[in-house]
Every structure is written in structure tokens, then in C-alpha cells.
Design a protein around this motif. Sequence first.
Motif, PDB file in Angstrom:
ATOM      1  N   PHE A 140      14.191-111.716 -19.642  1.00 50.19           N
ATOM      2  CA  PHE A 140      12.866-112.346 -19.540  1.00 50.19           C
ATOM      3  C   PHE A 140      12.985-113.855 -19.343  1.00 50.19           C
ATOM      4  O   PHE A 140      12.357-114.439 -18.456  1.00 50.19           O
ATOM      5  N   SER A 203      10.309-111.823 -25.160  1.00 52.04           N
ATOM      6  CA  SER A 203       9.703-111.049 -24.075  1.00 52.04           C
ATOM      7  C   SER A 203       8.557-110.166 -24.552  1.00 52.04           C
ATOM      8  O   SER A 203       7.571-109.974 -23.841  1.00 52.04           O
ATOM      9  N   SER A 207       5.093-112.059 -22.652  1.00 48.47           N
ATOM     10  CA  SER A 207       4.956-111.493 -21.298  1.00 48.47           C
ATOM     11  C   SER A 207       3.492-111.250 -20.952  1.00 48.47           C
ATOM     12  O   SER A 207       3.083-110.139 -20.593  1.00 48.47           O
ATOM     13  N   ASP A 217       5.004-106.601 -16.593  1.00 50.61           N
ATOM     14  CA  ASP A 217       6.398-106.351 -16.217  1.00 50.61           C
ATOM     15  C   ASP A 217       6.956-107.628 -15.589  1.00 50.61           C
ATOM     16  O   ASP A 217       6.735-107.921 -14.420  1.00 50.61           O
ATOM     17  N   TYR A 218       7.682-108.394 -16.400  1.00 48.50           N
ATOM     18  CA  TYR A 218       8.159-109.707 -15.959  1.00 48.50           C
ATOM     19  C   TYR A 218       9.253-109.610 -14.910  1.00 48.50           C
ATOM     20  O   TYR A 218       9.598-110.612 -14.283  1.00 48.50           O
ATOM     21  N   ASN A 223       4.504-111.288 -11.371  1.00 48.73           N
ATOM     22  CA  ASN A 223       4.139-111.315 -12.787  1.00 48.73           C
ATOM     23  C   ASN A 223       4.859-112.448 -13.516  1.00 48.73           C
ATOM     24  O   ASN A 223       4.267-113.135 -14.361  1.00 48.73           O
ATOM     25  N   ALA A 224       6.134-112.628 -13.203  1.00 46.84           N
ATOM     26  CA  ALA A 224       6.892-113.711 -13.835  1.00 46.84           C
ATOM     27  C   ALA A 224       6.247-115.065 -13.537  1.00 46.84           C
ATOM     28  O   ALA A 224       6.154-115.934 -14.417  1.00 46.84           O
ATOM     29  N   ILE A 227       3.071-115.389 -15.659  1.00 44.85           N
ATOM     30  CA  ILE A 227       3.422-115.662 -17.056  1.00 44.85           C
ATOM     31  C   ILE A 227       3.849-117.120 -17.216  1.00 44.85           C
ATOM     32  O   ILE A 227       3.446-117.804 -18.166  1.00 44.85           O
TER      33      ILE A 227
END
Length: 618
Positions: A140, A203, A207, A217-218, A223-224, A227
Motif C-alpha cells: 500500500f 492499508s 485505503s 483496492d489501492y 484508486n491509489a 487515496i
Amino acid sequence: MSQVPRRRGRLLLALATAGVLFITGCTASGAPVEPAQYDKIPAESGTPVDGGVVTIALTPGLTPNYIYPYPPAATGGTVIGYDLMWRALYRTSLEGEPFDAATSLAEEPVISDDGHTATIALKDHSWSNGKPVTADDVVFTFDLLKAAIAESPANWAFYTPGQFPDGVTVTAADARTAVFSFEKPYNPSYLVSLLQLLYIMPSADWSIAATGGPVLDYTQPENATAIYHYLTGQSEDQSTFVTNPLWQIVNGPYQLSAFEPTTGSFSLTPNKKYSGPGDSRIERVDFKAFTSPSAVYNQFAAGELTTGRLDASFASKIDDLRKKGYNVYGAPSPARFDGLVINFDNKVDNFDKIIGQLYIRQAMQHLIDQPGYIKSRGIHSGTATANYSTGGLNSAYPPEFGDKATYPYDVKAAEKLLTDHGWKVDAEKGTTCVRPGTGDDQCGEGIPKGQKITFTIASANDPAFVGARDLAFVSQLKKVGIDAKVVTKSLNYMYENYGNSYAPDNADKWAMQDFGAFVQTSYPTSNNAFNTGGSFNLGSYSNPEADKLIEASTFGADPKALSAEVTMLSKDLPVLFFPTPDNLIVWKKDLSGPPSTFRSMLKFVYSPEQWYFTEKQK
């Protein structure tokens, strides 16, 4: 740029500095101090008692303003107690080891024979909410770091394009095992130093892309990125640093309990779930911000501080501090060198063309009287050591010339270098190029006939020895007709404005700058600092030979590669070298703990969870 440490981050941590010719008040009096007065550290002693508040002095000019462990360059600041709240995979050691095994989150990495894989086993640590620290947390953290720099290279102060985390992937082999895969193998020692920058984040709880939002879902880049935007956005609101539940989830020995946005002072209380060494007997740790080294000393003298770093210009007051109930220990910071940073891209008065000539830099280094600066009561008063290399003092990777000066103080030698290369030296009217051209006895490419040498040195305003040495250097330059002017600036201003790698529009606003020290890892490669395009290449230094040697020390396996790099750079002078000052660590005699935890403060590494008072505090 942003971050360190602690500082807003220059690769090489920039320590606080100053701009006056003479150290004022009590610090300017008395005979030079001998290091024997403070070079021994007391043994751990006394019977521990529970409780008490430890008040630690923050280094002037390096106050925190950010809490997310990876601050973007735009914040221009320091992370609050990041090493005490969030631990890296590996923690810095000052005991001659690659890392401090006891306080690191992971066991020593196991590197494959071909160097393309590093398998890392996590120790049994937990988050403050009771959840275990897992390999998923490592993945993560890494994925968010990649998302940050994919959006902008400025989003991680230690990033150089094409290097870590580029070409690296991380997977979780199981709950306790993270596997790093490399397209291009790194030197094992350098890899460990990189992983000392990887602060692990939770994480399972971070997240999210909105407060109260679903866990994402990183591993999906979009999505990362979302976040990352959310977490850094939360970190911009200093008023919620204490109340935001995100920042209470930590894996280090402490949690944030108070923060003063106006000053940067903050308080920490023990994380009861921390499973590393130390009994966390201390009730609370207060980090107090200061605006000047003299203010720090005054608070020590008044007995208001428990511990902290003290500028060595106050070494004449060591006996007084001991009488007031303090221990005092001092030494140069490991892997530190003090350099006057050169801006090779400053075009004012053709400075870039002039300073691009090695003989000019050699002449200037000949005008820095390191032994004289060390003895001078107006500069170091005995509390410094001569140093002429990027590797620093007592390095395991010394230059070929050892600790000897490659360009010792010699005004005549400086003058000869100038006259031999087409300059008419005139201390009164200014030195002038009279033989333009590119021949061995000519001024050099792009330097016109009649050109004089004139430029400005930006000098940070704390501690006093910085400004003092800059003015002493300027007075030596005048002896050979070079006209330089010192302009004093705050450390934070210099951090935010004077660096071509992050503020290129300001390249013509400074020709040299002195912000204090470069402090590196135990593997002191100049990767990022002096390679072409390096993220901390503040002055745009560029030399193909240096690039090749830095590449070898970073990615090669030859144990002699780093010494070769240090040798070449130290001779080519990407900076001009000053003596390395000692740092003083001061702490009350009724505070004890492992000696290594006080010695580590030389490098801004604090371990109050291993300290204890030997007397009940009022």
C-alpha cells in the motif's frame, strides 16, 4: 522541495544556519574549546521511575507543518514526528551498522544472487488500533508513493526520474513477507538506505478517498491516486492534526496529542500497542519550536528544556550547563559535509560560464581557510573538524586522498590559477579577463574580454557560524579581486526558493548559497544530489564522469565504487568545502537511557521510548 528530514526535505538534510560576522554575547568570548571537553558520552545509569515530561528543543528553522509521511514539495515543511509515529522498514543507525535492527520494522533483506529481488520479512508489530503491520501495508505504501510521483515528480522530495520507485514492484508473498523486484539491481547498501525512507502506512484504514468512504483496492492506479489526494488533502488542515482519527493510527512508539500551528510545537504520548524496544516510561514528549540558537541556549540555562541539540558556538558554556544539572556530549554528525552550494545555471554577469571553469572553483577553494575558521572565535572557536570530501568524516568510503586538503588555503595559489588562465588580478579595481578564449592559458568558453567576477551568496540566518564563515570567505575573495556579496535569508525561504531542481525560475536570483550542512545516510552516495537531473541537484551541477561514477555506486556491486565517486566529486568541486562543525547534545542528568539513543540525536533520530527519569518529576 519538501520534507526532511524534518526539514522540508533536501536529500541531504539541511541543518539550521546564520549570517553575522561575529558570534554575539557569551558565545564569542573565551579561548577555543577542546573537543576533549565533550567527546565522551555518559553510561546509562540510575533506577527508572515512571512518568515525567520530556521537553525537546526543535532545531531553529526546522519546524513541522505537515503530517502525512510523504509531504509534497509544495508544502515546504517538515513532517511532525514522522519517525516516532510511523516507522520505516529500516531505521538509521549511528553505531556503524547498515540500519538499527532493534527499532526497524523488518529483518535484514535477503537479496537474490542476480540482485533483482529482495525478500523482506516483517517483524511482529501492530498498529495502535491493534491490527497487525503486514506486507499489504508495505505494498500500500509503495503503491501510493508511485501514484504520487506519477502525478508529479515533486510529490516526493527524494525522487529522481528513472530511479526508485521506478522500475520497482512490490508484492505480498504472505502476511509477513514483502518481495521487492527490480528491473535494475541496486547496490545492496544503497538499497537499505532507500528503504530507510519508506515509512509504512496502514492499508486497512487509509485505503479510502473520502471520510467515511469505502475501502478501495489501492493496487488499481486510479484508486491509489484518489487515496493519495484524500490523505494529502487531510494533511493540509493543520487545525485537525490532533482530532483527525487518521493520524492516530500509528506503528511507532508515539501518537500526536497536541500541535500548535502558529509555532510548530507539538506533543506526543505513548502508543500502548508499540512492541519495539523501550518501556515508554515517559508520560509525554513535548517538542518545542525555536527561532534562534540563542533562544535554545537560554531555555537550557533556565532549566526549561530536558534535552536537544545545541549549536556548538555555545561550547564555552558547557561547564555552566553541567553545573545546572545537564550532560553534554558532542561530535560531528556522521556522513555530514558543509558545502557552499554553487549555482551552475546562474547567468547573471556570466557567472555560469565563469564558475563552470574548474580552475575558478579550485582558486576559490584555495581561499577557504578551514584551519583558520576552526580556530577563530568568530566562527567555530575550536568546535569543528576540517573536511574536504562529499563522504564526510570517518566514512567507511573515504576518498583516495584521505583527510588531506586537495586545495589547501593558499592565496598565492589562487592568484596564480587566475593569472595563468588569462585574468588580470587587481584587488582594488577587480579582477578582469584579459585573454578570452578556450586555450589552456585563456579565461574559458563564453567569458568575454573585460569580464569581472561578481556574484551574491545567500546565507541562512541560523546558526551564527554560517554567516561568519561566508563573510570570512568574501574577505578572502577580495584579496584576488573577486567581488562577492552576502545576503542573509531565512532557512525556510532558501528551501522554498533556491533550488534549480524545484524552483528553476529563480536560478538567476542566487549564485551560491550556504544553508548549513548536507547530512547523508551511512552509504553517502551523491545520487540525487550531484548527478545530472538529480532531485536534489540544487545548483544544476553536471559532469558525465560524475554521472558514471554515481551510477556505479548506486547500481553496481563494486565495494570501491563509492570511494571512487567521492574522490572524483571532491576534486571537481560541485560545492566549496567548509569545516564540519560539531553538534552538542544536551540532556538533564536525571534523564537516562542507552547511550546510543543520545548519540543518535546527532542525526535527528530520537528514541524517547527508551528513556526514563531516575528521579520523580514535579
